[in-house]
Design a protein around this motif. Structure first.
Motif, short mmCIF file in Angstrom:
data_model
loop_
_atom_site.label_atom_id
_atom_site.label_comp_id
_atom_site.label_asym_id
_atom_site.label_seq_id
_atom_site.Cartn_x
_atom_site.Cartn_y
_atom_site.Cartn_z
N TRP A 109 -10.16 -5.60 9.76
CA TRP A 109 -8.93 -6.31 10.12
C TRP A 109 -7.80 -5.32 10.34
O TRP A 109 -7.69 -4.32 9.62
CB TRP A 109 -8.52 -7.25 9.00
CG TRP A 109 -9.22 -8.55 8.99
CD1 TRP A 109 -10.30 -8.95 9.73
CD2 TRP A 109 -8.90 -9.66 8.16
NE1 TRP A 109 -10.66 -10.22 9.40
CE2 TRP A 109 -9.82 -10.68 8.44
CE3 TRP A 109 -7.93 -9.88 7.19
CZ2 TRP A 109 -9.78 -11.92 7.80
CZ3 TRP A 109 -7.89 -11.10 6.56
CH2 TRP A 109 -8.80 -12.11 6.86
N PRO A 110 -6.91 -5.64 11.28
CA PRO A 110 -5.70 -4.82 11.41
C PRO A 110 -4.84 -4.96 10.14
O PRO A 110 -4.90 -5.98 9.45
CB PRO A 110 -4.97 -5.41 12.61
CG PRO A 110 -5.90 -6.37 13.25
CD PRO A 110 -6.98 -6.70 12.27
N LEU A 111 -4.05 -3.95 9.87
CA LEU A 111 -3.20 -3.95 8.69
C LEU A 111 -2.30 -5.19 8.67
O LEU A 111 -2.09 -5.78 7.62
CB LEU A 111 -2.35 -2.68 8.65
CG LEU A 111 -1.38 -2.59 7.48
CD1 LEU A 111 -2.12 -2.55 6.15
CD2 LEU A 111 -0.48 -1.36 7.64
N SER A 112 -1.79 -5.60 9.82
CA SER A 112 -0.89 -6.75 9.86
C SER A 112 -1.58 -8.02 9.39
O SER A 112 -1.01 -8.82 8.66
CB SER A 112 -0.31 -6.94 11.26
OG SER A 112 -1.36 -7.13 12.20
N TRP A 113 -2.84 -8.22 9.77
CA TRP A 113 -3.59 -9.40 9.31
C TRP A 113 -3.81 -9.32 7.81
O TRP A 113 -3.72 -10.32 7.10
CB TRP A 113 -4.92 -9.49 10.01
CG TRP A 113 -4.88 -9.87 11.45
CD1 TRP A 113 -3.84 -9.70 12.33
CD2 TRP A 113 -5.93 -10.48 12.18
NE1 TRP A 113 -4.19 -10.15 13.56
CE2 TRP A 113 -5.47 -10.64 13.50
CE3 TRP A 113 -7.20 -10.89 11.85
CZ2 TRP A 113 -6.26 -11.21 14.50
CZ3 TRP A 113 -7.99 -11.46 12.85
CH2 TRP A 113 -7.52 -11.62 14.15
N MET A 114 -4.13 -8.12 7.33
CA MET A 114 -4.35 -7.95 5.89
C MET A 114 -3.06 -8.28 5.13
O MET A 114 -3.10 -8.98 4.12
CB MET A 114 -4.79 -6.51 5.59
CG MET A 114 -6.13 -6.16 6.20
SD MET A 114 -6.45 -4.39 6.13
CE MET A 114 -7.17 -4.27 4.52
N PHE A 115 -1.93 -7.79 5.64
CA PHE A 115 -0.67 -8.04 4.96
C PHE A 115 -0.31 -9.52 4.99
O PHE A 115 0.13 -10.07 3.97
CB PHE A 115 0.45 -7.20 5.59
CG PHE A 115 1.79 -7.53 4.99
CD1 PHE A 115 2.06 -7.21 3.67
CD2 PHE A 115 2.76 -8.19 5.73
CE1 PHE A 115 3.28 -7.55 3.09
CE2 PHE A 115 3.98 -8.53 5.17
CZ PHE A 115 4.25 -8.21 3.85
N LEU A 116 -0.48 -10.17 6.12
CA LEU A 116 -0.16 -11.61 6.19
C LEU A 116 -1.07 -12.42 5.26
O LEU A 116 -0.63 -13.41 4.67
CB LEU A 116 -0.25 -12.11 7.63
CG LEU A 116 0.87 -11.62 8.54
CD1 LEU A 116 0.61 -12.02 9.99
CD2 LEU A 116 2.23 -12.13 8.08
N THR A 117 -2.31 -11.98 5.10
CA THR A 117 -3.21 -12.65 4.15
C THR A 117 -2.70 -12.45 2.72
O THR A 117 -2.70 -13.39 1.92
CB THR A 117 -4.64 -12.10 4.30
OG1 THR A 117 -5.07 -12.33 5.65
CG2 THR A 117 -5.60 -12.77 3.33
N ALA A 118 -2.25 -11.24 2.41
CA ALA A 118 -1.69 -10.97 1.08
C ALA A 118 -0.42 -11.79 0.86
O ALA A 118 -0.21 -12.36 -0.21
CB ALA A 118 -1.41 -9.49 0.91
#
Length: 193
Positions: free
Chosen positions: A94-103
């Motif tokens: 996953w791109p970092l942005s997707w990971m962050f939005l999931t967090a």
């Protein structure tokens, strides 16, 4: 021939926003949904004590879990570190942005759950724990910001440093206020120290 999709053809779902504007909009929508939920749960915007502060270090004061930050903010940093490790492990491509939005969504969901009457009672009634009446919306936003900080700290630190950070924060909370993930979990299980 019509341009309608045949019933047996797969329909394409809208793509997750890939541009910064779309991702910022998703992040803001997550925070707005959290605030609306907390307001619906009758959580106050700020401390009912009449003061607004960046820090309240006394877990027994009226400002506990009501001001922007408190000792429990460190637990949210730990949660952010754990979320980064979990998401990175489960979705490494996953791109970092997707990971962050999931967090961010995970933090918002936790804040929504934490402020339900059942969870407030569970934390507030645990033997030996400080009185807990739930969070203000200001505190929930602060907690979410600390989750984000933990997420990005874990991203930037080597794993041993992240582990050392988690242990140091847990130890500091245990020493300062006699609480934390370990001690709080033991209390919830009926183990008093």
């Amino acid at each position: 021939m019509s341009h309608l999709t045949h019933p047996h053809e797969a329909r394409t779902l809208p793509a997750f926003p890939t541009g910064w504007a779309g991702q910022i909009a998703v992040g803001l929508a997550i925070l707005a949904a959290m605030a609306v939920w907390l307001r619906w749960m009758d959580r106050p915007l700020t401390c009912a004590c009449g003061t607004v502060a960046l820090w309240d270090g006394d877990p027994h004061s009226p400002g506990a879990s009501q001001q922007f930050a408190d000792w429990y903010s460190a637990l949210h940093i730990i949660y952010g570190v754990g979320l980064y490790a979990f998401i990175r492990r489960m979705a490494p491509r996953w791109p970092l942005s997707w990971m962050f939005l999931t967090a961010l969504a995970s933090s918002a969901i936790w804040e929504a759950m934490e402020n339900t009457p059942a969870i407030i009672a569970m934390f507030g009634d645990a033997p030996g724990s400080p009185s807990y009446e739930g969070d203000s919306i200001l505190n929930a936003f602060g907690d979410t910001l600390f989750v984000a900080a933990g997420f990005f700290l874990a991203r930037g630190l080597p794993v041993p440093a992240s582990v050392a950070l988690v242990l140091a924060l847990e130890g500091a909370i245990a020493y300062a206020i006699g609480d934390g993930f370990v001690l709080g979990s033991l209390r919830l299980l009926g183990v008093s120290l």
